[in-house]
Write a protein that holds these residues in place. Structure first.
Motif, mmCIF file in Angstrom:
data_model
loop_
_atom_site.group_PDB
_atom_site.id
_atom_site.type_symbol
_atom_site.label_atom_id
_atom_site.label_comp_id
_atom_site.label_asym_id
_atom_site.label_seq_id
_atom_site.Cartn_x
_atom_site.Cartn_y
_atom_site.Cartn_z
ATOM 1 N N PHE A 139 3.077 12.968 2.418
ATOM 2 C CA PHE A 139 1.783 12.596 1.442
ATOM 3 C C PHE A 139 0.575 12.261 2.084
ATOM 4 N N THR A 140 0.705 12.132 3.370
ATOM 5 C CA THR A 140 -1.198 11.117 3.641
ATOM 6 C C THR A 140 -1.328 12.851 5.270
ATOM 7 N N TYR A 200 0.833 -1.230 0.167
ATOM 8 C CA TYR A 200 -0.164 0.053 0.145
ATOM 9 C C TYR A 200 0.976 1.307 -0.050
ATOM 10 N N MET A 201 2.066 1.728 0.846
ATOM 11 C CA MET A 201 2.444 2.758 0.700
ATOM 12 C C MET A 201 3.471 2.774 -0.492
ATOM 13 N N ASP A 202 3.799 1.544 -0.965
ATOM 14 C CA ASP A 202 4.817 2.129 -2.606
ATOM 15 C C ASP A 202 3.737 2.113 -3.031
ATOM 16 N N PHE A 203 2.717 1.715 -3.502
ATOM 17 C CA PHE A 203 1.219 2.284 -4.504
ATOM 18 C C PHE A 203 1.705 3.456 -3.605
ATOM 19 N N VAL A 204 0.714 4.160 -3.042
ATOM 20 C CA VAL A 204 0.832 5.493 -2.693
ATOM 21 C C VAL A 204 1.829 6.668 -3.269
ATOM 22 N N HIS A 245 2.431 6.559 -7.527
ATOM 23 C CA HIS A 245 1.078 6.757 -7.968
ATOM 24 C C HIS A 245 0.490 8.341 -7.457
ATOM 25 N N GLU A 246 1.252 8.422 -6.523
ATOM 26 C CA GLU A 246 1.051 9.518 -5.778
ATOM 27 C C GLU A 246 -0.597 9.933 -5.556
ATOM 28 N N THR A 247 -1.093 8.742 -5.146
ATOM 29 C CA THR A 247 -3.010 8.616 -4.954
ATOM 30 C C THR A 247 -2.789 7.683 -4.126
ATOM 31 N N ARG A 248 -3.639 7.195 -3.814
ATOM 32 C CA ARG A 248 -4.637 5.752 -3.091
ATOM 33 C C ARG A 248 -4.663 5.499 -3.870
ATOM 34 N N PHE A 254 -6.454 -2.945 -6.616
ATOM 35 C CA PHE A 254 -5.299 -2.964 -5.201
ATOM 36 C C PHE A 254 -5.351 -4.889 -5.310
ATOM 37 N N CYS A 255 -5.552 -5.329 -4.815
ATOM 38 C CA CYS A 255 -5.118 -6.825 -4.757
ATOM 39 C C CYS A 255 -5.046 -7.360 -6.476
#
Length: 219
Positions: A108-109, A19-23, A26-29, A36-37
């Motif tokens: 970011f968060t 999850y943290m890598d994705f954020v 991609h600079e978004t959730r 995601f899965c």
């Protein structure tokens, strides 16, 4: 980053890492748990074994920062013998070292464009853990006060410690000094001031802390 294969042993930590890598990449959730899965080649049920939503995952990230901090403190054989003030200092120094390792995600968060209510919701679990920790420290300090009138309300001071943490968090986010040395100084001065207030000897520390804040914000 853990390999994304169907044979990967899924754990809470692995999903948090993805999850943290994705954020950060991609600079978004993520838009949906399904996507995601699918990207990480796991079944949705694997995700739901650990988290009921992305919101609960986000809270768990902060809980893990706290858990890692406490784990590191407990591994220090000298920690148990520290004064309450030094325990608090050690907690803050260690916690912010962990935040620094994850600074890009934290910035970011806690982006200033997000609603304050959303930010505080994400920190709800951390707040509970932190207040339990500081309440325990205050109760220990009260036990050493033989005169009841000099004892302090644990709930009041734990809430004050949480406000202090939020101040330090904002200070750290804005800190551009090398090695975040100004944050370390802010931690030292704010914790000293808090414990001096607790011990009824605040004047010198309050003046010193006030000068520090003035210098950082107006000089």
């Amino acid at each position: 980053m853990a390999a994304k294969t169907s044979t990967t042993k899924i754990s809470k930590g692995i999903i948090i890492g993805w999850y943290m890598d994705f954020v950060l990449e991609h600079e978004t959730r993520p838009k949906s748990i399904y996507k995601f899965c699918k990207q990480n080649k796991i079944k949705e049920e694997d995700f739901y074994r650990f988290f009921g939503s992305f919101e609960s995952l986000q809270k768990e990230i902060w809980n893990s920062f706290y858990a890692n901090t406490m784990d590191l403190l407990q591994k220090n054989k000298e920690y148990a013998g520290f004064s309450n003030k030094d325990k608090m200092l050690s907690f803050f120094y260690t916690f912010f070292e962990i935040l620094t390792l994850n600074r890009s995600y934290v910035l970011f968060t806690l982006d200033s464009n997000r609603k304050m209510l959303d930010k505080m919701g994400e920190l709800k679990g951390l707040r509970s853990h932190f207040k339990d920790y500081t309440t325990e420290l205050i109760e220990e300090a009260n036990a050493g006060k033989t005169i009841r009138l000099t004892q302090r309300n644990p709930l009041f001071f734990s809430e004050g410690a949480w406000i202090q943490f939020l101040f330090l968090l904002k200070f750290w986010m804005d800190d551009t000094s090398a090695g975040f040395e100004k944050t370390d100084l802010a931690i030292e001065k704010s914790v000293t001031t808090n414990f001096d207030v607790f011990d009824n000897t605040p004047l010198d520390s309050l003046i010193d802390f006030g000068k520090f804040l003035y210098k950082e914000n107006f000089a």
